[in-house]
Structure formats: C-alpha cells, structure tokens
Design a protein around this motif. Sequence first.
Motif, PDB file in Angstrom:
ATOM      1  N   UNK A  24      35.455  39.493  31.166  1.00 50.41           N
ATOM      2  CA  UNK A  24      34.864  40.278  32.253  1.00 50.41           C
ATOM      3  C   UNK A  24      35.085  39.588  33.595  1.00 50.41           C
ATOM      4  N   UNK A  25      34.960  38.252  33.626  1.00 44.93           N
ATOM      5  CA  UNK A  25      35.177  37.527  34.883  1.00 44.93           C
ATOM      6  C   UNK A  25      36.648  37.574  35.283  1.00 44.93           C
ATOM      7  N   UNK A  26      37.548  37.469  34.308  1.00 42.69           N
ATOM      8  CA  UNK A  26      38.980  37.583  34.617  1.00 42.69           C
ATOM      9  C   UNK A  26      39.269  38.948  35.235  1.00 42.69           C
ATOM     10  N   UNK A  27      38.674  40.016  34.686  1.00 36.50           N
ATOM     11  CA  UNK A  27      38.855  41.357  35.257  1.00 36.50           C
ATOM     12  C   UNK A  27      38.416  41.396  36.716  1.00 36.50           C
ATOM     13  N   UNK A  28      37.285  40.779  37.012  1.00 33.48           N
ATOM     14  CA  UNK A  28      36.774  40.757  38.391  1.00 33.48           C
ATOM     15  C   UNK A  28      37.694  39.944  39.300  1.00 33.48           C
ATOM     16  N   UNK A  29      38.216  38.836  38.786  1.00 33.47           N
ATOM     17  CA  UNK A  29      39.137  38.017  39.577  1.00 33.47           C
ATOM     18  C   UNK A  29      40.410  38.802  39.890  1.00 33.47           C
ATOM     19  N   UNK A  30      40.972  39.447  38.873  1.00 31.00           N
ATOM     20  CA  UNK A  30      42.179  40.264  39.066  1.00 31.00           C
ATOM     21  C   UNK A  30      41.920  41.327  40.132  1.00 31.00           C
ATOM     22  N   UNK A  31      40.823  42.058  39.987  1.00 31.24           N
ATOM     23  CA  UNK A  31      40.498  43.114  40.945  1.00 31.24           C
ATOM     24  C   UNK A  31      40.261  42.574  42.350  1.00 31.24           C
ATOM     25  N   UNK A  32      39.549  41.472  42.440  1.00 32.25           N
ATOM     26  CA  UNK A  32      39.256  40.877  43.742  1.00 32.25           C
ATOM     27  C   UNK A  32      40.497  40.372  44.443  1.00 32.25           C
TER      28      UNK A  32
END
Length: 176
Positions: A24-32
């Motif tokens: 979930x954090x990787x997804x947020x990093x990618x999106x950010x």
Amino acid sequence: MLGRCFTGSVLYVSFGSFLSVSSAQIDEIVGGLRDSGVKYLWVLRGETAQHGDAGGSDMSLVLPWCDQLKVLCHPSVGGFWTHCGWNSTLEAAFAGVPMLTFPILGDQISNSKQVVEDWKVGWRVKKDVGSENLVTRGEISKLVKMFMDQKSNEGNEMKKRVKQLQEVVGEAITYH
C-alpha cells in the motif's frame, strides 16, 4: 526514459537492499512521484520492481540496481529519497546531495535525525518516525515538488549546507 535532464532536476530514490515497505505504501509512493511531475530514478529490487508499474513514463526510470555513488555524483541528481542506511547517508554527504529521509528500522531512525535535525541537509517524509501510518500520494507529491524546487529559498539554504558537509567529508577522507 528520463529524456533530457537538467542540473539538479532528478530525484534519486532507493530504500536499500532489503525493502520492508508495504504494498500500500509503495502504491502511494508511485502515485505521489508521478503526481509531483519531478523526474526520478528509482532502484527497486526483486518482486517489488514489478509493483504498481513504478516506471513507464518519460519522467521516470526504474532499475533493479545501479552504482549508487556514481548516480549521486551525477550533476542531474538534485535530491535523494533514502531509507537512511549509514552507507547511503555517507554517500549522499560525499556527493553533496540533500536527502528526503524515510527510515524503516534500526539505526536508520537516528541517521534520519542526524540528517534532518543536526546537519539540516534533509527533510523527513514521515513526520512520525517509526510510525506505520501511510504517507499518502498527495503528501508525497507536495513534499517532492517543494524539495526539488530549485527556486525555493529553504531548499537553496539546505543545498548550501549539504555542500559544506560535502567539503568536510572530502577533507576527512583526504587527511586520513
């Protein structure tokens, strides 16, 4: 690929050899990172490298490995998002590159404190160090944009301090 890169325009991202960040954090990093509009080079290892299609645009390049010190010393690199392992911290200091700190465990937390509070050559990504709370893509995007803004007074002061630290490190290894 990253296309044409100007001095200090690329954010280098690496969280060390053993990534222990949630999907979930990787997804947020990618999106950010994508939402920030900042060019980035991200070293992602193993299965995580396939996660969330972290690359795939002309603003990014995702690799399973690189020579970190050479990358940090490249003039297009203007910032380093790091887990704050001691080797990574020293290499960034040697290269004179400001850091976004993202400590995951152990001594990385105290290394982050040293970078942000003592040396004042970086900013924290997580305000609550050691917290399991997700940093959202919106928070990441805003922070990355501010951190990489070459017209920012705060950022330019941080860059002056990191260049002073680079000189100290250079002197220390010259006079061994």
